[in-house]
Design a protein around this motif. Structure first.
Motif, PDB file in Angstrom:
ATOM      1  N   MET A   1       0.833  -1.201   0.000  1.00 11.53           N
ATOM      2  CA  MET A   1       0.000   0.000   0.000  1.00 11.53           C
ATOM      3  C   MET A   1       0.866   1.248   0.000  1.00 11.53           C
ATOM      4  N   VAL A   2       0.401   2.261  -0.724  1.00 12.63           N
ATOM      5  CA  VAL A   2       1.028   3.583  -0.690  1.00 12.63           C
ATOM      6  C   VAL A   2      -0.088   4.618  -0.614  1.00 12.63           C
ATOM      7  N   GLU A   3       0.080   5.591   0.243  1.00 12.58           N
ATOM      8  CA  GLU A   3      -0.910   6.668   0.381  1.00 12.58           C
ATOM      9  C   GLU A   3      -0.151   7.955   0.664  1.00 12.58           C
ATOM     10  N   GLY A   4      -0.465   9.019  -0.064  1.00 16.15           N
ATOM     11  CA  GLY A   4       0.230  10.261   0.243  1.00 16.15           C
ATOM     12  C   GLY A   4      -0.049  11.376  -0.729  1.00 16.15           C
ATOM     13  N   GLY A   5       0.634  12.477  -0.497  1.00 11.82           N
ATOM     14  CA  GLY A   5       0.439  13.655  -1.328  1.00 11.82           C
ATOM     15  C   GLY A   5       1.739  14.400  -1.522  1.00 11.82           C
ATOM     16  N   ALA A   6       1.700  15.372  -2.429  1.00 10.31           N
ATOM     17  CA  ALA A   6       2.918  16.111  -2.747  1.00 10.31           C
ATOM     18  C   ALA A   6       2.558  17.440  -3.383  1.00 10.31           C
ATOM     19  N   LYS A   7       3.560  18.289  -3.466  1.00  5.45           N
ATOM     20  CA  LYS A   7       3.400  19.585  -4.126  1.00  5.45           C
ATOM     21  C   LYS A   7       3.933  19.475  -5.549  1.00  5.45           C
ATOM     22  N   GLU A   8       3.168  18.789  -6.389  1.00  2.28           N
ATOM     23  CA  GLU A   8       3.483  18.622  -7.809  1.00  2.28           C
ATOM     24  C   GLU A   8       4.873  18.011  -8.023  1.00  2.28           C
ATOM     25  N   VAL A   9       5.006  16.782  -7.549  1.00  2.00           N
ATOM     26  CA  VAL A   9       6.268  16.050  -7.663  1.00  2.00           C
ATOM     27  C   VAL A   9       6.210  15.147  -8.893  1.00  2.00           C
ATOM     28  N   ASP A  10       7.345  14.947  -9.560  1.00  2.00           N
ATOM     29  CA  ASP A  10       7.366  14.128 -10.772  1.00  2.00           C
ATOM     30  C   ASP A  10       7.340  12.637 -10.431  1.00  2.00           C
ATOM     31  N   GLU A  11       7.041  11.826 -11.448  1.00  2.00           N
ATOM     32  CA  GLU A  11       6.866  10.389 -11.275  1.00  2.00           C
ATOM     33  C   GLU A  11       8.152   9.698 -10.814  1.00  2.00           C
ATOM     34  N   GLU A  12       9.281  10.140 -11.323  1.00  2.00           N
ATOM     35  CA  GLU A  12      10.565   9.545 -10.937  1.00  2.00           C
ATOM     36  C   GLU A  12      10.805   9.706  -9.434  1.00  2.00           C
ATOM     37  N   THR A  13      10.503  10.888  -8.920  1.00  2.00           N
ATOM     38  CA  THR A  13      10.692  11.146  -7.491  1.00  2.00           C
ATOM     39  C   THR A  13       9.776  10.268  -6.652  1.00  2.00           C
ATOM     40  N   PHE A  14       8.533  10.106  -7.108  1.00  2.00           N
ATOM     41  CA  PHE A  14       7.605   9.259  -6.366  1.00  2.00           C
ATOM     42  C   PHE A  14       8.091   7.815  -6.326  1.00  2.00           C
ATOM     43  N   THR A  15       8.595   7.339  -7.447  1.00  2.00           N
ATOM     44  CA  THR A  15       9.105   5.971  -7.486  1.00  2.00           C
ATOM     45  C   THR A  15      10.273   5.802  -6.516  1.00  2.00           C
ATOM     46  N   GLU A  16      11.185   6.774  -6.514  1.00  2.00           N
ATOM     47  CA  GLU A  16      12.337   6.713  -5.610  1.00  2.00           C
ATOM     48  C   GLU A  16      11.885   6.725  -4.149  1.00  2.00           C
ATOM     49  N   ALA A  17      10.878   7.535  -3.843  1.00  2.00           N
ATOM     50  CA  ALA A  17      10.377   7.605  -2.468  1.00  2.00           C
ATOM     51  C   ALA A  17       9.799   6.262  -2.030  1.00  2.00           C
ATOM     52  N   ILE A  18       9.071   5.616  -2.932  1.00  2.00           N
ATOM     53  CA  ILE A  18       8.454   4.327  -2.607  1.00  2.00           C
ATOM     54  C   ILE A  18       9.521   3.283  -2.296  1.00  2.00           C
ATOM     55  N   TYR A  19      10.549   3.228  -3.111  1.00  2.00           N
ATOM     56  CA  TYR A  19      11.569   2.195  -2.894  1.00  2.00           C
ATOM     57  C   TYR A  19      12.521   2.548  -1.752  1.00  2.00           C
TER      58      TYR A  19
ATOM     59  N   ASP B   1       8.196  -5.115  -9.541  1.00  2.00           N
ATOM     60  CA  ASP B   1       9.452  -4.573 -10.047  1.00  2.00           C
ATOM     61  C   ASP B   1       9.402  -3.052 -10.125  1.00  2.00           C
ATOM     62  N   LYS B   2      10.547  -2.441  -9.878  1.00  2.00           N
ATOM     63  CA  LYS B   2      10.634  -0.984  -9.904  1.00  2.00           C
ATOM     64  C   LYS B   2      10.266  -0.427 -11.275  1.00  2.00           C
ATOM     65  N   GLU B   3      10.662  -1.125 -12.331  1.00  2.00           N
ATOM     66  CA  GLU B   3      10.351  -0.655 -13.682  1.00  2.00           C
ATOM     67  C   GLU B   3       8.854  -0.726 -13.964  1.00  2.00           C
ATOM     68  N   VAL B   4       8.191  -1.756 -13.417  1.00  2.00           N
ATOM     69  CA  VAL B   4       6.737  -1.858 -13.585  1.00  2.00           C
ATOM     70  C   VAL B   4       6.061  -0.675 -12.897  1.00  2.00           C
ATOM     71  N   MET B   5       6.520  -0.362 -11.697  1.00  2.00           N
ATOM     72  CA  MET B   5       5.969   0.780 -10.969  1.00  2.00           C
ATOM     73  C   MET B   5       6.170   2.072 -11.756  1.00  2.00           C
ATOM     74  N   LYS B   6       7.359   2.240 -12.301  1.00  2.00           N
ATOM     75  CA  LYS B   6       7.651   3.450 -13.070  1.00  2.00           C
ATOM     76  C   LYS B   6       6.782   3.511 -14.328  1.00  2.00           C
ATOM     77  N   ASP B   7       6.643   2.365 -15.018  1.00  2.00           N
ATOM     78  CA  ASP B   7       5.798   2.313 -16.218  1.00  2.00           C
ATOM     79  C   ASP B   7       4.352   2.681 -15.878  1.00  2.00           C
ATOM     80  N   ALA B   8       3.886   2.160 -14.751  1.00  2.00           N
ATOM     81  CA  ALA B   8       2.504   2.432 -14.348  1.00  2.00           C
ATOM     82  C   ALA B   8       2.297   3.915 -14.068  1.00  2.00           C
ATOM     83  N   LEU B   9       3.245   4.532 -13.381  1.00  2.10           N
ATOM     84  CA  LEU B   9       3.131   5.959 -13.082  1.00  2.10           C
ATOM     85  C   LEU B   9       3.203   6.806 -14.355  1.00  2.10           C
ATOM     86  N   MET B  10       4.041   6.401 -15.297  1.00  2.00           N
ATOM     87  CA  MET B  10       4.151   7.161 -16.547  1.00  2.00           C
ATOM     88  C   MET B  10       2.890   7.011 -17.400  1.00  2.00           C
TER      89      MET B  10
END
Length: 611
Positions: A186-204, A512-521
């Motif tokens: 599970m992931v739940e959260g918010g941000a001040k207009e953060v890019d997808e790459e940053t979100f992926t890095e935060a998750i991992y 996989d991290k790449e799957v997560m990144k693909d999904a966010l993109m």
């Protein structure tokens, strides 16, 4: 006898203890960080619940004001019904725990979390997630854990695990993450207009921060764990399972061609009914057959997507349902919009109010504060065609409203630019997936219509994932059925420039991290497509607020004059209200807000105050 395990998280330690409190529960632990401590218990019923085909899990998180040395405010000096905060934390615990209870396990499971002590540094919510897992893990309750929870913030460009409350105020993104070994749940959260790459890095980053917490729970189970209870299997005899598949498979596949949700559900229900009657299935097997029939639908739907790239309603993986938008369909609301996407429809209104209408919020850390932006989500039963009365907001509605509010809030102009209190209400008129994200879209449009000077629209999209081994397909704008039958449901909201809110529930292990990144993109592509539709209809906020909205003007006076403006016992303020219909609100720093339906009345009161 007390047993304990210690885990290092970020710059602090999380301590898990058991053996002293609530010993009649199946599992009970106290989780501490700093001076914050949470008791979490887990209890299982002796017999399974009859007639349910889902895990009957209940999670109750409670905060008592004594934990931080306070007496409840108001006339009744005791805690009442759960607050929105308690409901949201209960959901935060429930969502990662529920998928870890085994399939076909239908015993009542009740998890109770009670904050025993709260300091001004560490939030009890993530400790309660850890405690729920630990209590289950050491108990007899079947549980595919452990899992753990951690808060991740980005502060001045650096990720921090379980930051203090003071540190959180400086963060530009904040997520709560739960997971097990190599598995995000599970992931739940918010941000001040953060890019997808940053979100992926935060998750991992968060996933790596869970390791010690998982080890600590394994240590505790090794010391005090008991054997797991057995439960009845929901498998059918091999011959009956084959009969079910042979009879129903082609009929189910044909039903996928029906795009209307209600028609498809009715058709699939009739297929099962026919199977039971034609094959004279004994009554005592009906429940198990129905359970396995639903699993067969899931299996066939997943196969259709993975092998053919075709979804239930005939769309491709990236296709978004047709979108239609109405702005200002009704005259009296200050702002309103209807956002329709396929068979999902949200009607949102935006109401502008005076400063005294801000919502009073009492929190552990800040005491009493005022909230100037609110978003409330309603889900009437008629939205799914159910013949039920419309009751008070349930946990799901509170959770969806919070998700949508978090998505839009970063784009709300500051009080200095727009002094109104703002309330958005979303009523779901039709529901077939992604109603919370439709709420984000409708809410943004309603705010533009109300003349709120937002610099950008906010849109949201719900995504899904079907995964078997190394093969996966990411789905954009999922239907309700795809939500239930897929491996991941994640909602992403934001502007053209970045993410403002995320909610993910992941059922597959080792994502996989790449799957997560693909999904966010892919979610970004969908979000930008929806935003384009919104900008076509409402490219910018209206220049003026509705004529039915109150007029507000802010003036500044010397601070020492504040008491003169108020008058003895509020005499002057009351007179301004009674004589001119102007509400006068005196703020710290000499700021005075004047609110009325009449601009002329405001000018007269302003003249009197300045003189």
């Amino acid at each position: 006898m007390m047993e304990r395990a210690v885990a290092k998280v970020g710059d602090g330690e999380v301590i898990i203890e058991t053996g002293v409190y609530a010993k009649l529960a199946d599992g009970a632990v106290v989780v501490r960080q700093g001076d914050t401590a949470v008791l979490v218990t887990a209890v299982m019923s002796e017999e399974p619940v009859k007639g349910v085909d889902f895990v009957p899990l209940t999670v109750d998180y409670r905060e008592q004001s004594s934990a931080w040395g306070k007496i409840p405010g108001g006339f009744v000096k005791r805690e009442g019904k759960p607050t929105d905060r308690e409901v949201l934390v209960s959901r935060l615990i429930d969502r990662p725990i529920r998928p870890m209870l085994p399939e076909g396990f239908f015993h009542d499971v009740v998890i109770t979390a009670l904050t025993l002590s709260a300091d001004d540094k560490y939030d009890p919510d993530v400790l309660a997630i850890v405690g729920a897992s630990a209590a289950l893990h050491i108990s007899r309750i079947p549980f595919d854990g452990p899992i753990a929870g951690v808060r991740v913030c980005r502060i001045e460009g650096k990720f921090v695990a379980n930051p203090t409350y003071e540190e959180r105020q400086r963060a530009d993104m904040e997520i709560v993450l739960a997971g097990g070994k190599d598995a995000i749940v599970m992931v739940e959260g918010g941000a001040k207009e953060v890019d997808e790459e940053t979100f992926t890095e935060a998750i991992y980053f968060g996933l790596s921060a869970l390791e010690d917490l998982l080890k600590a729970q394994e240590e505790l189970r090794a010391k005090v764990g008991v054997p797991k209870a057995s439960y009845e299997s929901m498998s059918l005899p091999q011959e009956l399972q084959k009969l079910l598949e042979d009879y129903c498979t082609e009929k189910i596949i044909a039903s996928f061609g029906v795009q209307d949700k209600r028609e498809r559900k009715t058709l699939q229900a009739n297929i099962l009914k026919e199977f039971l009657e034609v094959n004279q299935i004994p009554q005592e097997l009906h429940f198990k057959v129905s359970y396995n029939y639903k699993k067969l639908i899931s299996k066939l739907m997943r196969k259709r997507v993975l092998e053919g790239g075709t979804r239930i309603d005939g769309r491709g993986p990236k296709d978004i349902r047709p979108i239609s938008i109405q702005v200002h369909p009704f005259e009296r609301p200050h702002g309103s919009a209807v956002f329709t996407r396929g068979q999902t429809q949200a009607f949102a209104t935006a109401t502008l109010g005076s400063p005294e209408e801000a919502q009073l919020v009492e929190s552990i850390y800040e005491g009493e504060t005022f909230k100037r932006f609110m978003l409330h989500y309603n889900f009437p039963p008629f939205s799914t065609g159910e013949a039920k009365p419309w009751g008070p907001p349930r946990r799901r509605e509170i959770g969806h409203g919070n998700l949508a509010e978090r998505a839009i809030e970063p784009i709300i102009p500051p009080e200095e630019e727009f002094p109104y209190i703002i309330r958005v209400v979303s009523n779901i008129f039709e529901s077939n997936g992604s109603t919370s994200m439709a709420t984000v879209c409708a809410g943004s449009l309603a705010l533009f219509d109300a003349g709120v000077p937002m610099k950008k629209h906010v849109a949201g999209i719900a995504m899904g994932l079907i995964m078997e081994g190394d093969k996966y397909v990411i789905l954009s704008d999922i239907l309700g059925d795809e939500d239930q039958l897929g491996d991941m449901d994640f909602k992403v909201a934001g502007t053209r420039d970045g993410i403002t809110s995320v909610q993910m529930d992941i059922k597959v292990k080792g994502l996989d991290k790449e799957v997560m990144k693909d999904a966010l993109m892919q979610a970004r592509e969908g979000r930008l497509y929806i935003l384009e539709k919104m900008y076509q209809v409402m490219p910018e906020p209206r220049k003026e607020v509705s004529p039915y909205a109150p007029k507000i003007e802010i003036i500044t006076i010397p601070e020492e004059k504040a008491l003169v403006v108020i008058g003895p016992g509020g005499k002057n303020v009351k007179e301004f209200q009674q004589k001119y219909g102007v509400s006068v609100w005196v703020h710290e720093g000499g700021r005075v807000s004047l609110t009325s339906q009449s601009k002329e009345a405001i000018e007269e009161v302003k003249r009197q105050i300045k003189n």
